[in-house]
Scaffold this active site. Structure first.
Site, PDB file in Angstrom:
ATOM      1  N   LEU A  44      33.373  25.344  18.086  1.00 32.20           N
ATOM      2  CA  LEU A  44      31.858  24.869  18.906  1.00 32.20           C
ATOM      3  C   LEU A  44      32.210  24.347  19.953  1.00 32.20           C
ATOM      4  O   LEU A  44      33.757  24.128  20.411  1.00 32.20           O
ATOM      5  CB  LEU A  44      31.274  23.386  18.112  1.00 32.20           C
ATOM      6  CG  LEU A  44      30.543  23.977  16.523  1.00 32.20           C
ATOM      7  CD1 LEU A  44      30.240  22.594  16.168  1.00 32.20           C
ATOM      8  CD2 LEU A  44      28.894  24.263  17.282  1.00 32.20           C
ATOM      9  N   SER A  45      32.067  23.896  21.134  1.00 31.31           N
ATOM     10  CA  SER A  45      32.619  23.537  22.192  1.00 31.31           C
ATOM     11  C   SER A  45      34.171  22.234  21.929  1.00 31.31           C
ATOM     12  O   SER A  45      34.685  22.119  22.881  1.00 31.31           O
ATOM     13  CB  SER A  45      31.554  22.988  23.346  1.00 31.31           C
ATOM     14  OG  SER A  45      31.313  21.560  22.800  1.00 31.31           O
ATOM     15  N   GLU A  46      33.916  21.411  21.275  1.00 30.45           N
ATOM     16  CA  GLU A  46      34.331  20.159  20.780  1.00 30.45           C
ATOM     17  C   GLU A  46      34.818  19.809  19.397  1.00 30.45           C
ATOM     18  O   GLU A  46      33.826  20.481  18.930  1.00 30.45           O
ATOM     19  CB  GLU A  46      34.741  19.212  21.337  1.00 30.45           C
ATOM     20  CG  GLU A  46      33.975  18.916  23.281  1.00 30.45           C
ATOM     21  CD  GLU A  46      35.619  19.757  23.628  1.00 30.45           C
ATOM     22  OE1 GLU A  46      36.764  18.925  22.941  1.00 30.45           O
ATOM     23  OE2 GLU A  46      35.519  19.405  24.505  1.00 30.45           O
ATOM     24  N   THR A  47      35.663  20.205  19.003  1.00 36.69           N
ATOM     25  CA  THR A  47      35.856  19.452  16.871  1.00 36.69           C
ATOM     26  C   THR A  47      37.011  18.523  18.135  1.00 36.69           C
ATOM     27  O   THR A  47      37.682  18.615  18.365  1.00 36.69           O
ATOM     28  CB  THR A  47      36.749  20.353  16.486  1.00 36.69           C
ATOM     29  OG1 THR A  47      36.227  21.830  16.255  1.00 36.69           O
ATOM     30  CG2 THR A  47      37.129  19.849  15.470  1.00 36.69           C
ATOM     31  N   CYS A  79      36.556  13.538  26.266  1.00 33.29           N
ATOM     32  CA  CYS A  79      35.203  14.913  25.822  1.00 33.29           C
ATOM     33  C   CYS A  79      34.086  13.614  25.704  1.00 33.29           C
ATOM     34  O   CYS A  79      34.201  12.646  24.250  1.00 33.29           O
ATOM     35  CB  CYS A  79      35.649  15.426  24.861  1.00 33.29           C
ATOM     36  SG  CYS A  79      33.993  16.377  23.952  1.00 33.29           S
TER      37      CYS A  79
END
Length: 285
Positions: A44-47, A79
C-alpha cells in the site's frame, strides 16, 4: 512473533474509498530491516508501525506512542493518512480511552483527537515559495501537457512541487487528466522534487469544496496517492493565503477520492480532520 495488522481506509467513511494504509501494532522491538520488508509485502502507499515507548505501555491505556511510516520503497518523514489510520486503530479497535493521542515521529510530535465522527490530526504547516517555472518546465509538461498553469510553488521542507491549474478549469478536468507518473522521474532535472501536487481552485459557494488536488510521488514508489495528508500540510498554507480563509473543505480527486476538513491554527500548525473505515484485521506471522 505475531504482529497485529489492520487495513484502514482514511479520509472516507465508506470502505474501498479514501486512502488505504496498513497499521502494525508492535508489542516488541522489530528488527530494522523487517519494517521495509513488511511495507513492501503490504504494497500500500503507506504502512504505519505503532510502537510502545516504554515497557509498561499499553495500546488501550497509554496516550503516547512512537510512529513510523514506510512506502513499498522507503521510509518517509510524514504521512497524514497513515497517521489518521493509526489513530483509528487505537481509538476504534483498541478502544483507547485517552482524549488525545500523541505520536513521536520523524516530523516531531503529532497529535490526534476525536471530534464527533471525525479524527483531527495536528500537523505541521509547510509554506511553499515561488518557483522559477523554467527549472521545472519539463516536469510540468510531463504532468499536464499544454494546460494553463496559473502558479508554481515549491515547499523545501517537504520537497513537494505545487502546480496550480488555471481557474477556468472544472473539477472534472483534473479528475479526467491522464497522468503517466513514471515519466516524471526522467523529466525532473533539479533533483529536489520528491512529490508533485496538482491543484485547482474549487467552488466554495454554499457547501462546495474550496480546492481540489491530485498527488503523485513516483520518487517514493507511489505513482498516485489517493488522499494525502502531508500534501495538504502544504496546500493548506497556499490556499489559505489565496482565499483569505482559515477554515476550508478540500477534496482529493483520485479514483478513490477523499475529503479533508482543514483548520489553520494560531500556533502556525494545521488541523486536518477526516473519517475512517477499518476494512481488515489480521496477524503477520
Amino acid at each position: 512473533m505475531q504482529i497485529p495488522v489492520f487495513t484502514v481506509d482514511a479520509f472516507t467513511n465508506r470502505p474501498f474509498s479514501g486512502n488505504p494504509a496498513a497499521v502494525c501494532l508492535l508489542e516488541n522491538e522489530l528488527d530494522e530491516a523487517l519494517h521495509q520488508k513488511i511495507a513492501t509485502e503490504m504494497n500500500l502507499s503507506e504502512t504505519a508501525f505503532i510502537r510502545k515507548l516504554h515497557p509498561g505501555d499499553d495500546f488501550t491505556k497509554s496516550s503516547c506512542f512512537g510512529l513510523r511510516w514506510f512506502t513499498p520503497a522507503n521510509e518517509v518523514p510524514l504521512c497524514g493518512h497513515a497517521t489518521l489510520a493509526s489513530a483509528a486503530v487505537l481509538f476504534h479497535v483498541q478502544k483507547n480511552t485517552n482524549p488525545v493521542l500523541t505520536f513521536v515521529t520523524l516530523s516531531g510530535e503529532l497529535k490526534a483527537r476525536q471530534v464527533k465522527d471525525h479524527i483531527v490530526l495536528d500537523l505541521p504547516l509547510y509554506r511553499a515559495q515561488p518557483q522559477v517555472l523554467e527549472e521545472v518546465e519539463e516536469l510540468i509538461k510531463a504532468a499536464v501537457g499544454d494546460m494553463t498553469v496559473q502558479d508554481v510553488r515549491y515547499s523545501p521542507d517537504t520537497k513537494k512541487l505545487l502546480v496550480r491549474l488555471g481557474d477556468t478549469y472544472e473539477r472534472s478536468v483534473l479528475e479526467d487528466l491522464q497522468v503517466s507518473a513514471q515519466g516524471f522521474l526522467s523529466a525532473e532535472k533539479t533533483g529536489k522534487v520528491k512529490g508533485l501536487i496538482l491543484t485547482l481552485k474549487g467552488n466554495s459557494s454554499g457547501k462546495g469544496h474550496d480546492f481540489y488536488s491530485r498527488y503523485f510521488a513516483p520518487w517514493n514508489g507511489i505513482l498516485e496517492d489517493p488522499v494525502t495528508g502531508s500534501a495538504h500540510a502544504v496546500l493548506s498554507s497556499y490556499w489559505s493565503e489565496e482565499l483569505g480563509k482559515k477554515e476550508m473543505l478540500a477534496f482529493q480527486c483520485s479514483r478513490r477520492g477523499g475529503e479533508l476538513k482543514i483548520s489553520l491554527r494560531s500556533d502556525g500548525r494545521v488541523d486536518i480532520a477526516g473519517q475512517t473505515a477499518v476494512v481488515l484485521k489480521g496477524d503477520l506471522t
